[in-house]
Design a protein around this motif. Structure first.
Motif, short mmCIF file in Angstrom:
data_model
loop_
_atom_site.label_atom_id
_atom_site.label_comp_id
_atom_site.label_asym_id
_atom_site.label_seq_id
_atom_site.Cartn_x
_atom_site.Cartn_y
_atom_site.Cartn_z
N ARG A 180 8.75 1.42 3.63
CA ARG A 180 7.35 1.18 3.99
C ARG A 180 7.20 -0.18 4.67
N VAL A 181 6.32 -0.24 5.66
CA VAL A 181 5.99 -1.51 6.32
C VAL A 181 5.35 -2.43 5.27
N THR A 182 5.71 -3.72 5.32
CA THR A 182 5.16 -4.69 4.36
C THR A 182 4.23 -5.67 5.08
N ALA A 183 3.47 -6.42 4.28
CA ALA A 183 2.60 -7.45 4.87
C ALA A 183 3.42 -8.47 5.67
N ALA A 185 -1.51 11.18 6.28
CA ALA A 185 -0.22 11.80 6.62
C ALA A 185 -0.12 12.06 8.13
N ILE A 186 -1.22 12.46 8.75
CA ILE A 186 -1.20 12.71 10.20
C ILE A 186 -0.98 11.41 10.97
N ALA A 187 -1.67 10.33 10.55
CA ALA A 187 -1.60 9.06 11.29
C ALA A 187 -0.31 8.28 11.01
N ASP A 188 0.27 8.50 9.85
CA ASP A 188 1.40 7.69 9.36
C ASP A 188 2.50 7.40 10.40
N PRO A 189 2.97 8.42 11.14
CA PRO A 189 4.08 8.12 12.07
C PRO A 189 3.68 7.23 13.26
N TYR A 190 2.38 7.08 13.50
CA TYR A 190 1.93 6.40 14.72
C TYR A 190 1.40 4.99 14.49
N VAL A 191 1.15 4.64 13.24
CA VAL A 191 0.48 3.35 12.99
C VAL A 191 1.38 2.43 12.17
N ARG A 196 -0.79 8.20 -1.27
CA ARG A 196 -0.05 9.46 -1.46
C ARG A 196 0.26 10.13 -0.12
N GLY A 197 -0.67 10.02 0.83
CA GLY A 197 -0.50 10.72 2.11
C GLY A 197 0.44 10.00 3.06
N ALA A 198 0.44 8.67 3.05
CA ALA A 198 1.25 7.89 4.02
C ALA A 198 2.52 7.42 3.36
N LYS A 199 3.64 7.71 4.01
CA LYS A 199 4.93 7.36 3.40
C LYS A 199 5.52 6.09 3.99
N ARG A 200 5.08 5.72 5.22
CA ARG A 200 5.75 4.64 5.95
C ARG A 200 4.83 3.45 6.22
N ALA A 201 3.60 3.73 6.60
CA ALA A 201 2.67 2.64 6.99
C ALA A 201 2.29 1.79 5.78
N LEU A 202 2.05 0.52 6.03
CA LEU A 202 1.46 -0.34 5.01
C LEU A 202 0.04 0.16 4.75
N VAL A 203 -0.34 0.24 3.49
CA VAL A 203 -1.73 0.63 3.17
C VAL A 203 -2.46 -0.62 2.65
N VAL A 204 -3.57 -0.93 3.32
CA VAL A 204 -4.40 -2.08 2.95
C VAL A 204 -5.72 -1.51 2.42
N VAL A 205 -6.17 -2.00 1.27
CA VAL A 205 -7.43 -1.50 0.70
C VAL A 205 -8.47 -2.62 0.70
N ARG A 228 -6.24 -4.97 -9.96
CA ARG A 228 -6.56 -3.59 -10.36
C ARG A 228 -6.36 -2.62 -9.18
N VAL A 229 -6.81 -3.03 -8.02
CA VAL A 229 -6.64 -2.19 -6.83
C VAL A 229 -5.15 -1.96 -6.55
N MET A 230 -4.38 -3.05 -6.61
CA MET A 230 -2.93 -2.92 -6.33
C MET A 230 -2.25 -2.02 -7.35
N LYS A 231 -2.55 -2.22 -8.63
CA LYS A 231 -1.89 -1.43 -9.70
C LYS A 231 -2.30 0.04 -9.62
N GLU A 232 -3.60 0.29 -9.42
CA GLU A 232 -4.10 1.67 -9.53
C GLU A 232 -3.91 2.50 -8.26
N THR A 233 -3.71 1.81 -7.11
CA THR A 233 -3.51 2.58 -5.88
C THR A 233 -2.08 2.51 -5.37
N ASP A 234 -1.35 1.46 -5.78
CA ASP A 234 0.00 1.24 -5.26
C ASP A 234 -0.02 0.82 -3.78
N CYS A 235 -1.16 0.29 -3.33
CA CYS A 235 -1.24 -0.18 -1.94
C CYS A 235 -0.42 -1.46 -1.78
#
Ligand code: KIV
Length: 297
Positions: free
Chosen positions: A9-12, A36-42, A78-87, A107-114
Motif C-alpha cells: 500500500r502507498v504510505t504517507a 476498488a474501481i479507483a484503486d489502480p488509478y490513484v 476494504r475496497g482499496a488494496k493499494r492506494a493510501l486511504v486518508v480519512v 480511533r479513526v486509525m484503529k477502527e478503519t485501518d486507514c
C-alpha cells in the motif's frame, strides 16, 4: 502461507516523496465498490467529510459525526488494496485540543485501518498537527477554502483573489509544513497563489480548484463522474454517469411494467431437473397402456 506477495500500500511518506515528481492523483471515495474501481488509478483515496453532503443530503459538512467517517472509512479500506486511504476528521472532533484530536484520530486509525487523517486549518492547527505526527498519526492539512468553517467564512468563497490575503494563507501553508503534515490540500484558491505556495513549501500541495501548478489534484468522485446535480466551476465532468444510471433505471422500470423482465434466463427451474413431472408422466402413460391392453383383450 500465501504464495502471492501482498500488494504494497502507498504510505504517507511515499506521497511526500513525490514532491516535484510526477503529479499525485487522488479522488474522494465513500464506498468499497468505488474504492476498488479507483484503486489502480490513484495514489490516495480521501474519505472526505463531503460525504455528508454528497451521500447523506446535509447542506454543509458541519453536522457530519465521527462515527459516519469511521463507517465509510472502513468500507473504503476494504475496497482499496493499494492506494493510501486518508480519512477526514469531521468538525468538532479535533479543534478543542491536541489531546482530543489525538483520541479521535487514533480511533479513526484503529477502527478503519486507514493510513492517515486530514484536518482543516493552517497556523491555528499547527500545534495539533505536530502533536499527532509525533505520536504516529500522519496528517494531511487542508487550507484555503475550508468548508467546515463555512459559518465564519460566510459561504463557499474562493480564497486569495486579492493579494492582501496572500500573506496569511502563505503563513498557513508554511505552518502546516513545519508542523509535519505530509501534504496539504489547497481548496478554491487563486491560481498564482497556489503556484507560489507549491514553490514555497517542501510538502506536496494537492489542488482542488487551485490550478495545475499544484503537486497533485483531487476531486469529489461523484462530481467528476457527472453524478452531482450542481458542481463548482473548478470541476470537470469526465463522465455522464448520472445519465447512464437514469437510462438503466428507466429501461428497468419499463421492462417490469411490461412483464419483459425477468425473462426465462433470469428465472430458476426446479432443482431435480423435472424428475417429479417425469415420474408423474411415466405413471400416467403406464396407466394408459394398461387401459389400452385391457380394452384389446
Ligand atoms: O471532504 C472532502 O471531500 C474534501 C476534498 C474536497 C478535498 O475535503
Amino acid at each position: 502461507m500465501s504464495s502471492q506477495a501482498p500488494v504494497k500500500r502507498v504510505t504517507a511518506p511515499d506521497i511526500t516523496a513525490r514532491k516535484g515528481a510526477e503529479p499525485i492523483v487522488s479522488l474522494t471515495s465513500y464506498h468499497a465498490h468505488t474504492a476498488a474501481i479507483a484503486d489502480p488509478y490513484v495514489d490516495f483515496l480521501l474519505v472526505g467529510d463531503s460525504l455528508g453532503m454528497v451521500m447523506h443530503g446535509y447542506e454543509t459538512t458541519v453536522p457530519v459525526p465521527l462515527e459516519l467517517m469511521i463507517v465509510h472509512g472502513r468500507a473504503v479500506v476494504r475496497g482499496a488494496k493499494r492506494a493510501l486511504v486518508v480519512v477526514d476528521l469531521p468538525f468538532g472532533s479535533y479543534e478543542e485540543s491536541p489531546q482530543v484530536a489525538f483520541r479521535n484520530a487514533a480511533r479513526v486509525m484503529k477502527e478503519t485501518d486507514c493510513g492517515a487523517v486530514k484536518l482543516e486549518g493552517g497556523a491555528r492547527m499547527a500545534e495539533t498537527i505536530h502533536y499527532l505526527v509525533e505520536r504516529g498519526i500522519p496528517v494531511m492539512a487542508h487550507i484555503g477554502l475550508t468548508p467546515q468553517s463555512i459559518n465564519t467564512l460566510g459561504g463557499f468563497k474562493t480564497q486569495g483573489r486579492t493579494k492582501d490575503q496572500w500573506a496569511a494563507i502563505e503563513a498557513d501553508a508554511k505552518a502546516v509544513a513545519d508542523a509535519g503534515a505530509f501534504a496539504v490540500v489547497l481548496e478554491a484558491m487563486a491560481a498564482p497563489l497556489a503556484e507560489r505556495l507549491t514553490r514555497a513549501i517542501p510538502i506536496p500541495t494537492i489542488g482542488i480548484g487551485a490550478s495545475a501548478a499544484c503537486d497533485g489534484q483531487i476531486l469529489v468522485m461523484e462530481d467528476m463522474l457527472g453524478l452531482s446535480p450542481r458542481v463548482p466551476k473548478f470541476v470537470k465532468e469526465f463522465g455522464r454517469v448520472g445519465e447512464v444510471i437514469k437510462g438503466a433505471i428507466s429501461a428497468y422500470a419499463d421492462e417490469v411494467r411490461t412483464r419483459r423482465f425477468p425473462a426465462a434466463e433470469h428465472t430458476y427451474a426446479i432443482k431435480d431437473g423435472g424428475a417429479a413431472t417425469k415420474s408423474k408422466a411415466r405413471s400416467s402413460s403406464a396407466r394408459a397402456t394398461k387401459r389400452a391392453k385391457s380394452k384389446a383383450t
